[in-house]
Design a protein around this motif. Sequence first.
Motif, PDB file in Angstrom:
ATOM      1  N   GLY A 120       0.795  -1.216   0.000  1.00 50.53           N
ATOM      2  CA  GLY A 120       0.000   0.000   0.000  1.00 50.53           C
ATOM      3  C   GLY A 120       0.830   1.270   0.000  1.00 50.53           C
ATOM      4  O   GLY A 120       0.508   2.231  -0.709  1.00 50.53           O
ATOM      5  N   LEU A 121       1.913   1.275   0.766  1.00 49.51           N
ATOM      6  CA  LEU A 121       2.736   2.482   0.847  1.00 49.51           C
ATOM      7  C   LEU A 121       3.472   2.753  -0.457  1.00 49.51           C
ATOM      8  O   LEU A 121       3.556   3.906  -0.905  1.00 49.51           O
ATOM      9  N   SER A 122       4.005   1.719  -1.086  1.00 41.42           N
ATOM     10  CA  SER A 122       4.732   1.927  -2.340  1.00 41.42           C
ATOM     11  C   SER A 122       3.780   2.360  -3.451  1.00 41.42           C
ATOM     12  O   SER A 122       4.083   3.291  -4.210  1.00 41.42           O
ATOM     13  N   ALA A 123       2.616   1.702  -3.545  1.00 35.68           N
ATOM     14  CA  ALA A 123       1.629   2.116  -4.550  1.00 35.68           C
ATOM     15  C   ALA A 123       1.162   3.541  -4.277  1.00 35.68           C
ATOM     16  O   ALA A 123       1.011   4.355  -5.203  1.00 35.68           O
ATOM     17  N   GLY A 124       0.953   3.856  -3.006  1.00 29.24           N
ATOM     18  CA  GLY A 124       0.518   5.207  -2.658  1.00 29.24           C
ATOM     19  C   GLY A 124       1.528   6.265  -3.040  1.00 29.24           C
ATOM     20  O   GLY A 124       1.160   7.353  -3.516  1.00 29.24           O
ATOM     21  N   ALA A 125       2.805   5.970  -2.848  1.00 34.90           N
ATOM     22  CA  ALA A 125       3.840   6.946  -3.209  1.00 34.90           C
ATOM     23  C   ALA A 125       3.825   7.242  -4.695  1.00 34.90           C
ATOM     24  O   ALA A 125       3.929   8.399  -5.118  1.00 34.90           O
ATOM     25  N   ARG A 126       3.701   6.198  -5.509  1.00 36.65           N
ATOM     26  CA  ARG A 126       3.677   6.413  -6.966  1.00 36.65           C
ATOM     27  C   ARG A 126       2.377   7.110  -7.396  1.00 36.65           C
ATOM     28  O   ARG A 126       2.393   8.007  -8.234  1.00 36.65           O
ATOM     29  N   LEU A 127       1.254   6.694  -6.821  1.00 41.05           N
ATOM     30  CA  LEU A 127      -0.026   7.288  -7.207  1.00 41.05           C
ATOM     31  C   LEU A 127      -0.149   8.732  -6.736  1.00 41.05           C
ATOM     32  O   LEU A 127      -0.901   9.517  -7.324  1.00 41.05           O
TER      33      LEU A 127
ATOM     34  N   ALA B  52       6.028   6.567   2.793  1.00 41.97           N
ATOM     35  CA  ALA B  52       5.010   7.340   3.525  1.00 41.97           C
ATOM     36  C   ALA B  52       5.298   8.837   3.446  1.00 41.97           C
ATOM     37  O   ALA B  52       4.384   9.658   3.289  1.00 41.97           O
ATOM     38  N   ARG B  53       6.568   9.208   3.529  1.00 37.69           N
ATOM     39  CA  ARG B  53       6.941  10.629   3.435  1.00 37.69           C
ATOM     40  C   ARG B  53       6.591  11.200   2.052  1.00 37.69           C
ATOM     41  O   ARG B  53       6.159  12.349   1.943  1.00 37.69           O
ATOM     42  N   VAL B  54       6.806  10.407   1.006  1.00 37.49           N
ATOM     43  CA  VAL B  54       6.452  10.874  -0.346  1.00 37.49           C
ATOM     44  C   VAL B  54       4.959  11.163  -0.425  1.00 37.49           C
ATOM     45  O   VAL B  54       4.532  12.190  -0.977  1.00 37.49           O
ATOM     46  N   ILE B  55       4.146  10.262   0.121  1.00 39.11           N
ATOM     47  CA  ILE B  55       2.693  10.466   0.099  1.00 39.11           C
ATOM     48  C   ILE B  55       2.334  11.773   0.805  1.00 39.11           C
ATOM     49  O   ILE B  55       1.563  12.595   0.274  1.00 39.11           O
ATOM     50  N   ARG B  56       2.886  11.979   1.986  1.00 42.07           N
ATOM     51  CA  ARG B  56       2.563  13.194   2.750  1.00 42.07           C
ATOM     52  C   ARG B  56       3.089  14.446   2.053  1.00 42.07           C
ATOM     53  O   ARG B  56       2.410  15.482   2.019  1.00 42.07           O
ATOM     54  N   ARG B  57       4.290  14.345   1.489  1.00 43.73           N
ATOM     55  CA  ARG B  57       4.874  15.499   0.805  1.00 43.73           C
ATOM     56  C   ARG B  57       4.023  15.924  -0.390  1.00 43.73           C
ATOM     57  O   ARG B  57       3.948  17.116  -0.727  1.00 43.73           O
ATOM     58  N   ASN B  58       3.366  14.948  -1.007  1.00 41.32           N
ATOM     59  CA  ASN B  58       2.520  15.257  -2.162  1.00 41.32           C
ATOM     60  C   ASN B  58       1.078  15.564  -1.775  1.00 41.32           C
ATOM     61  O   ASN B  58       0.188  15.560  -2.623  1.00 41.32           O
ATOM     62  N   GLY B  59       0.858  15.843  -0.500  1.00 42.29           N
ATOM     63  CA  GLY B  59      -0.463  16.300  -0.059  1.00 42.29           C
ATOM     64  C   GLY B  59      -1.389  15.216   0.430  1.00 42.29           C
ATOM     65  O   GLY B  59      -2.563  15.486   0.719  1.00 42.29           O
ATOM     66  N   GLY B  60      -0.898  13.970   0.527  1.00 43.86           N
ATOM     67  CA  GLY B  60      -1.725  12.864   0.968  1.00 43.86           C
ATOM     68  C   GLY B  60      -1.627  12.609   2.461  1.00 43.86           C
ATOM     69  O   GLY B  60      -0.960  13.336   3.196  1.00 43.86           O
ATOM     70  N   SER B  61      -2.307  11.534   2.907  1.00 41.94           N
ATOM     71  CA  SER B  61      -2.354  11.186   4.316  1.00 41.94           C
ATOM     72  C   SER B  61      -2.080   9.702   4.498  1.00 41.94           C
ATOM     73  O   SER B  61      -2.466   8.872   3.656  1.00 41.94           O
ATOM     74  N   VAL B  62      -1.447   9.357   5.596  1.00 39.81           N
ATOM     75  CA  VAL B  62      -1.216   7.969   5.980  1.00 39.81           C
ATOM     76  C   VAL B  62      -1.754   7.822   7.392  1.00 39.81           C
ATOM     77  O   VAL B  62      -1.206   8.394   8.338  1.00 39.81           O
ATOM     78  N   LEU B  63      -2.830   7.051   7.536  1.00 35.00           N
ATOM     79  CA  LEU B  63      -3.572   7.000   8.791  1.00 35.00           C
ATOM     80  C   LEU B  63      -3.566   5.586   9.358  1.00 35.00           C
ATOM     81  O   LEU B  63      -3.789   4.613   8.634  1.00 35.00           O
ATOM     82  N   THR B  64      -3.314   5.466  10.652  1.00 36.21           N
ATOM     83  CA  THR B  64      -3.385   4.180  11.334  1.00 36.21           C
ATOM     84  C   THR B  64      -4.670   4.099  12.159  1.00 36.21           C
ATOM     85  O   THR B  64      -5.418   5.070  12.275  1.00 36.21           O
ATOM     86  N   ARG B  65      -4.933   2.908  12.716  1.00 35.68           N
ATOM     87  CA  ARG B  65      -6.140   2.637  13.509  1.00 35.68           C
ATOM     88  C   ARG B  65      -7.408   2.925  12.703  1.00 35.68           C
ATOM     89  O   ARG B  65      -8.356   3.546  13.206  1.00 35.68           O
ATOM     90  N   GLN B  66      -7.400   2.500  11.446  1.00 34.29           N
ATOM     91  CA  GLN B  66      -8.523   2.770  10.547  1.00 34.29           C
ATOM     92  C   GLN B  66      -9.029   1.446   9.964  1.00 34.29           C
ATOM     93  O   GLN B  66      -8.871   1.154   8.788  1.00 34.29           O
ATOM     94  N   LYS B  67      -9.622   0.617  10.807  1.00 35.69           N
ATOM     95  CA  LYS B  67     -10.168  -0.661  10.364  1.00 35.69           C
ATOM     96  C   LYS B  67     -11.428  -0.425   9.539  1.00 35.69           C
ATOM     97  O   LYS B  67     -12.351   0.273   9.970  1.00 35.69           O
TER      98      LYS B  67
END
Length: 355
Positions: free
Chosen positions: A13-20, A141-156
Amino acid sequence: MIDFLIIGGGIAGLSAGARLSEYGIVTVLEAEDALGYHTSGRSAALFEKGYGPASVKTLNEASAEFFETNAYLTPRGLVLVGGQDQGELFEKDASDLGVQRITLEDASGHIPILNPDTVGYAGISNSAFDIDTDRVMQDFARVIRRNGGSVLTRQKVRGLRKSDHWIVDTSETFEARNLVNAAGAWVDDVARLAGITPIGITPYRRSMARLPAPGGHDLRNWPMMLGVGETWYAKPDAGKLLVSPCESDPTTPHDAYADDMVLAEGLARYEDMVTEPVTRVETNWAGLRSFVADGTLVLGPDPSDSSFIWSAAQGGYGFQTAPAAAQLVADLATGNAPRLDAATVQALSPDRLHR
């Protein structure tokens, strides 16, 4: 609205998220308290281009430059070890892995505890490397956040439905144009919630034990040891030795733990090939390696709904394939021409599972 909502905060998920995140707003949802809690956090952390079926080897090759450029790799090496009655199996594994046969004397120079009374065959590969897996995940995860996205835990994820877009309920509600299913052993559960045909994922348990350095040796320059037939492996790690029985026992998605009997049998196979007995296990654990029937990854939009995108079935290849797998997911999700050859793209496509 979110452009790409990703379920699963492991390496897939993190690698796909960084590219997307180069193409739109990304949000990653991880059910646990920390990223990479299940399989990704329990990885052997090895990069070996020759490990895996043909499509995986192509992904490995395509991922190498990313790892090398970003200095995520440290030389480790790999020694394939076979017993005196395992010549045929040794030759097959050596060919598959691209391992060069060496004398037992040379092998003992790399691993001084090899038992000359039981080891009959040895081969070495210098193309095996340790991966700094934690830094890889955190950097994605840093790439996602740097590009304006979010990485959230405790989200079942508790609910999932589709109107003209995806609506996902956790303790909050998220709306997205596209949904990326990177939920590891739980990908079929996510698919069922979404009304998408499952891909037939099967999680397999793999156990691990951490041992003190055998004989008090300095393990820093030892290569990883792999028993022929992938029946055990031993890998230096922070001055200790990780030993796995390499079992592939089918199970259900859960927070895996080691099976004591399976672990003991694997440690016995390792002990057969070395001179130092196992006197103490410091800790043990297990992870899940999830496969579909043909043993390779499932990457790209579902044939029934192109807004439902798979990044799944990484098996034991998740980290070493992640850069190229994520790029393929991003290419296919955004309509760009894949950078991999057509045969490999087809071998990894969800379409192959619905014929």
